[in-house]
Design a protein around this motif. Sequence first.
Motif, PDB file in Angstrom:
ATOM      1  N   MET A   1      48.754  51.859  26.884  1.00  0.00           N
ATOM      2  CA  MET A   1      47.877  50.922  27.583  1.00  0.00           C
ATOM      3  C   MET A   1      47.413  49.871  26.589  1.00  0.00           C
ATOM      4  SD  MET A   1      44.454  51.695  29.810  1.00  0.00           S
ATOM      5  CE  MET A   1      43.587  52.420  28.427  1.00  0.00           C
ATOM      6  N   SER A   2      47.935  48.642  26.702  1.00  0.00           N
ATOM      7  CA  SER A   2      47.586  47.572  25.783  1.00  0.00           C
ATOM      8  C   SER A   2      46.340  46.848  26.267  1.00  0.00           C
ATOM      9  CB  SER A   2      48.755  46.592  25.650  1.00  0.00           C
ATOM     10  OG  SER A   2      49.061  46.015  26.905  1.00  0.00           O
ATOM     11  N   ALA A   3      45.560  46.331  25.310  1.00  0.00           N
ATOM     12  CA  ALA A   3      44.336  45.604  25.643  1.00  0.00           C
ATOM     13  C   ALA A   3      44.578  44.116  25.491  1.00  0.00           C
ATOM     14  CB  ALA A   3      43.197  46.055  24.739  1.00  0.00           C
TER      15      ALA A   3
ATOM     16  N   PRO B   1      37.149  50.752  30.787  1.00  0.00           N
ATOM     17  CA  PRO B   1      37.393  50.730  29.334  1.00  0.00           C
ATOM     18  C   PRO B   1      37.299  49.309  28.804  1.00  0.00           C
ATOM     19  CG  PRO B   1      39.088  51.998  30.499  1.00  0.00           C
ATOM     20  CD  PRO B   1      38.300  51.263  31.547  1.00  0.00           C
ATOM     21  N   HIS B   2      36.573  49.120  27.730  1.00  0.00           N
ATOM     22  CA  HIS B   2      36.404  47.786  27.177  1.00  0.00           C
ATOM     23  C   HIS B   2      35.865  47.876  25.755  1.00  0.00           C
ATOM     24  CE1 HIS B   2      32.360  48.865  28.506  1.00  0.00           C
ATOM     25  NE2 HIS B   2      31.914  48.003  27.601  1.00  0.00           N
TER      26      HIS B   2
ATOM     27  N   ALA C   1      45.246  45.630  29.956  1.00  0.00           N
ATOM     28  CA  ALA C   1      45.958  44.517  30.595  1.00  0.00           C
ATOM     29  C   ALA C   1      46.074  44.698  32.103  1.00  0.00           C
ATOM     30  CB  ALA C   1      47.352  44.382  29.969  1.00  0.00           C
ATOM     31  N   GLU C   2      46.173  45.955  32.554  1.00  0.00           N
ATOM     32  CA  GLU C   2      46.388  46.220  33.977  1.00  0.00           C
ATOM     33  C   GLU C   2      45.225  45.777  34.853  1.00  0.00           C
ATOM     34  OE1 GLU C   2      46.695  48.306  31.548  1.00  0.00           O
ATOM     35  OE2 GLU C   2      48.821  48.870  31.467  1.00  0.00           O
TER      36      GLU C   2
ATOM     37  N   ASP D   1      41.124  41.626  37.399  1.00  0.00           N
ATOM     38  CA  ASP D   1      39.970  42.133  38.148  1.00  0.00           C
ATOM     39  C   ASP D   1      38.678  41.928  37.363  1.00  0.00           C
ATOM     40  OD1 ASP D   1      41.623  42.948  40.213  1.00  0.00           O
ATOM     41  OD2 ASP D   1      41.901  44.951  39.381  1.00  0.00           O
ATOM     42  N   VAL D   2      38.723  42.173  36.055  1.00  0.00           N
ATOM     43  CA  VAL D   2      37.530  42.019  35.229  1.00  0.00           C
ATOM     44  C   VAL D   2      37.141  40.545  35.129  1.00  0.00           C
ATOM     45  CG1 VAL D   2      36.594  42.294  32.898  1.00  0.00           C
ATOM     46  CG2 VAL D   2      37.964  44.116  33.913  1.00  0.00           C
ATOM     47  N   ARG D   3      38.132  39.677  35.026  1.00  0.00           N
ATOM     48  CA  ARG D   3      37.850  38.246  34.967  1.00  0.00           C
ATOM     49  C   ARG D   3      37.184  37.780  36.272  1.00  0.00           C
ATOM     50  NH1 ARG D   3      42.528  36.963  33.671  1.00  0.00           N
ATOM     51  NH2 ARG D   3      42.325  36.988  31.400  1.00  0.00           N
TER      52      ARG D   3
END
Length: 289
Positions: free
Chosen positions: A1-3, A28-29, A44-45, A49-51
């Motif tokens: 899982m890439s950030a 997760p952040h 990245a997934e 949504d977070v934006r």
Amino acid sequence: MSAVAVLRLPLAADLSGFVQLLQRMQVPHRVSEEAGEQVLWVPAEISDDVRSLYERFPAGDPDLQLDIPARQPLSRPGFVEQLKYAKATASVLLLTLVVAALTLLGDNLDTMRWLTFLEFRVVGEYIQFTPLADSLAAGQWWRLVTPMLIHFGILHLAMNGMWYWELGRRIESRQGGVNLIGLTLLFSLVSNFAQYLFSGPTLFGGLSGVLYGLLGHCWIFQLLAPNPAYRLPRGVLVMMLVWLLVCLSGLVSAIGFGQIANAAHVGGLFIGCFTGLLGGLYNRRKLAA
């Protein structure tokens, strides 16, 4: 899982409310400081949504208007995942482990003599030290910092390694790996000189002087420019300061734990507080600008 970085905001922007919202949602952040900006990283997934969530709730949800269902606690990131954000911290610890193996935790004097603050040779049952000026004149400048890599016993290595992993990651996440390496070398230099000036020609080593430097840096920096990365539990700070006082009292050596490099600890703490003061004032000034 890439950030990926979903937000890049000025340091003056208050991101605490939105971070609290992400914590409530168990997203997760992490937040880092890069090139004078605070950067929010998420998997990245879910970046889109977070934006979108930030566009709707830039100040978070202080009035608890959102109905967020309870979830099972997320598991902590695995060791491999943590290494992605702590490469400099891990590199220092790996080098320390290599030196521990080569020196047999202080038993291999032939190898250890290349890393000690003062070069020495064994004459019968005695150790004969070479003056520091002679070693520096021969170009052996590495001796000023390499004693931090030497450890005497598995407990010494394990305790120092654990605390460097904990404190080093905090500084690396906030100020980057280059700054962590620079601070580590500075704290080692000052703590080694302090111990040498106090005790004279002796064998000493370990990361503990550096650790007290990292502790002082985080402590004072956090007082002046609060940031979650440097927010140490009060119990941890009190415990390490009390341990320092106990060591200074001579009690630890008296009950058979060997000689403690107290001057290195004190020297590391003072230089760490000084760098924390400078860094905290600089960041505080940027926030006020």
